[in-house]
Design a protein around this motif. Structure first.
Motif, short mmCIF file in Angstrom:
data_model
loop_
_atom_site.label_atom_id
_atom_site.label_comp_id
_atom_site.label_asym_id
_atom_site.label_seq_id
_atom_site.Cartn_x
_atom_site.Cartn_y
_atom_site.Cartn_z
N ALA A 8 0.84 -1.20 0.00
CA ALA A 8 0.00 0.00 0.00
C ALA A 8 0.88 1.26 0.00
O ALA A 8 0.60 2.22 -0.72
CB ALA A 8 -0.93 -0.01 1.21
N ASN A 9 1.96 1.24 0.78
CA ASN A 9 2.87 2.37 0.84
C ASN A 9 3.54 2.58 -0.52
O ASN A 9 3.58 3.70 -1.04
CB ASN A 9 3.92 2.14 1.93
CG ASN A 9 4.80 3.34 2.15
OD1 ASN A 9 5.63 3.65 1.31
ND2 ASN A 9 4.61 4.01 3.27
N MET A 10 4.03 1.52 -1.11
CA MET A 10 4.71 1.62 -2.40
C MET A 10 3.74 2.03 -3.51
O MET A 10 4.10 2.81 -4.40
CB MET A 10 5.39 0.29 -2.75
CG MET A 10 6.32 0.39 -3.94
SD MET A 10 7.60 1.68 -3.82
CE MET A 10 8.51 1.13 -2.42
N ALA A 16 2.03 8.55 -6.99
CA ALA A 16 2.32 9.98 -6.88
C ALA A 16 3.43 10.37 -7.85
O ALA A 16 3.36 11.42 -8.50
CB ALA A 16 2.70 10.34 -5.44
N ASP A 17 4.45 9.53 -7.97
CA ASP A 17 5.53 9.79 -8.93
C ASP A 17 4.99 9.82 -10.35
O ASP A 17 5.26 10.73 -11.12
CB ASP A 17 6.62 8.72 -8.83
CG ASP A 17 7.45 8.84 -7.56
OD1 ASP A 17 7.36 9.88 -6.87
OD2 ASP A 17 8.17 7.87 -7.25
N PHE A 18 4.21 8.80 -10.71
CA PHE A 18 3.65 8.72 -12.06
C PHE A 18 2.76 9.92 -12.33
O PHE A 18 2.84 10.54 -13.39
CB PHE A 18 2.87 7.41 -12.23
CG PHE A 18 2.26 7.27 -13.59
CD1 PHE A 18 3.03 6.86 -14.67
CD2 PHE A 18 0.91 7.57 -13.79
CE1 PHE A 18 2.47 6.75 -15.93
CE2 PHE A 18 0.35 7.46 -15.05
CZ PHE A 18 1.13 7.04 -16.12
N PHE A 19 1.91 10.24 -11.38
CA PHE A 19 0.98 11.37 -11.50
C PHE A 19 1.74 12.65 -11.83
O PHE A 19 1.44 13.33 -12.80
CB PHE A 19 0.20 11.52 -10.20
CG PHE A 19 -0.59 12.79 -10.07
CD1 PHE A 19 -1.79 12.94 -10.74
CD2 PHE A 19 -0.15 13.82 -9.25
CE1 PHE A 19 -2.53 14.10 -10.62
CE2 PHE A 19 -0.89 14.98 -9.13
CZ PHE A 19 -2.08 15.13 -9.81
N LEU A 52 -4.92 8.89 -6.21
CA LEU A 52 -4.03 9.12 -5.07
C LEU A 52 -4.81 9.11 -3.76
O LEU A 52 -4.37 8.52 -2.77
CB LEU A 52 -3.27 10.44 -5.22
CG LEU A 52 -2.21 10.49 -6.31
CD1 LEU A 52 -1.65 11.90 -6.44
CD2 LEU A 52 -1.11 9.49 -6.03
N ASP A 53 -5.97 9.73 -3.77
CA ASP A 53 -6.82 9.75 -2.58
C ASP A 53 -7.22 8.33 -2.18
O ASP A 53 -7.17 7.97 -1.01
CB ASP A 53 -8.06 10.60 -2.85
CG ASP A 53 -8.92 10.78 -1.62
OD1 ASP A 53 -8.53 11.58 -0.76
OD2 ASP A 53 -9.98 10.12 -1.55
N ARG A 158 2.82 15.66 -5.34
CA ARG A 158 3.62 14.43 -5.20
C ARG A 158 4.37 14.43 -3.88
O ARG A 158 4.37 13.43 -3.14
CB ARG A 158 4.61 14.32 -6.36
CG ARG A 158 5.57 13.18 -6.22
CD ARG A 158 6.62 13.25 -7.36
NE ARG A 158 7.73 12.41 -7.03
CZ ARG A 158 8.84 12.82 -6.43
NH1 ARG A 158 9.00 14.08 -6.11
NH2 ARG A 158 9.81 11.98 -6.16
N ALA A 159 5.03 15.53 -3.55
CA ALA A 159 5.79 15.61 -2.31
C ALA A 159 4.87 15.50 -1.09
O ALA A 159 5.23 14.86 -0.09
CB ALA A 159 6.57 16.92 -2.27
N PHE A 160 3.69 16.09 -1.17
CA PHE A 160 2.74 16.03 -0.06
C PHE A 160 2.31 14.58 0.19
O PHE A 160 2.34 14.11 1.34
CB PHE A 160 1.52 16.90 -0.37
CG PHE A 160 0.44 16.84 0.67
CD1 PHE A 160 0.66 17.34 1.95
CD2 PHE A 160 -0.80 16.30 0.38
CE1 PHE A 160 -0.35 17.29 2.92
CE2 PHE A 160 -1.80 16.24 1.33
CZ PHE A 160 -1.58 16.75 2.60
#
Length: 176
Positions: A8-10, A16-19, A52-53, A158-160
């Motif tokens: 789930a973490n990965m 987020a990276d892809f987004f 992401l949500d 992404r950072a958030f």
């Protein structure tokens, strides 16, 4: 971390990276955006924020389960779910306001053709976006105006989400 928790973490981190990276590469300069391309791009960004949500929502359940706290897989409001989790473990967090703003931004990008339509409160006439301006304050859009998302905004989102993943990983505690 348990396998489910690690997955789930990965998933949240990779998403987020892809987004941020894929949408930032496909961004046209604001002046070149035609209304139809703005609508299409808005839907794509809104859908990415929705994913992401959802991944964050799943990660919260995994961390709660790891801590032997009740999970709420049916709770769709991720901002409230995360706030309740932090409250359950006695941690204060300022992420709630930003997650709510991201939710409003996501909904308007996806359902309203990228036009700010969801006031923060009542008849405020403005909508807070889920990413900060150059001063670090969350951006504000007047209702009825287009929501412009720049590549730097995508990187900030992404950072958030990466920070939320880190915080939740720490909150999960050591694996057995």
């Amino acid at each position: 971390m348990t396998d489910e928790l690690a997955r789930a973490n990965m998933t949240l981190r990779r998403s987020a990276d892809f987004f941020s990276f894929s949408l930032a590469r496909s961004s046209a300069p604001t002046s070149a955006v035609q209304p139809i391309s703005h609508q299409l791009r808005s839907r794509v960004i809104g859908n990415g924020l929705r994913e992401l949500d959802r991944f964050l929502n799943i990660l919260i359940d995994q961390v709660a389960s790891r801590r032997h706290l009740p999970t709420a897989p049916g709770q769709r409001n991720t901002a409230n779910k995360l706030q309740a989790f932090w409250s359950d473990i006695g941690v204060t967090s300022d992420g709630h306001v930003r997650l709510r703003a991201l939710g409003r931004s996501r909904d308007c990008l996806f359902h309203c053709d990228g036009i700010a339509r969801r006031a923060d409160v009542g008849n405020a006439g403005v909508m807070t976006l889920g990413w900060p301006d150059e001063n670090g304050l969350l951006q504000i859009a007047p209702l009825g105006s287009p929501i412009i998302v720049k590549p730097a905004d995508l990187q900030n989102v992404r950072a958030f989400y990466g920070q939320l993943a880190d915080d939740l990983r720490l909150a999960a505690g050591p694996s057995n």
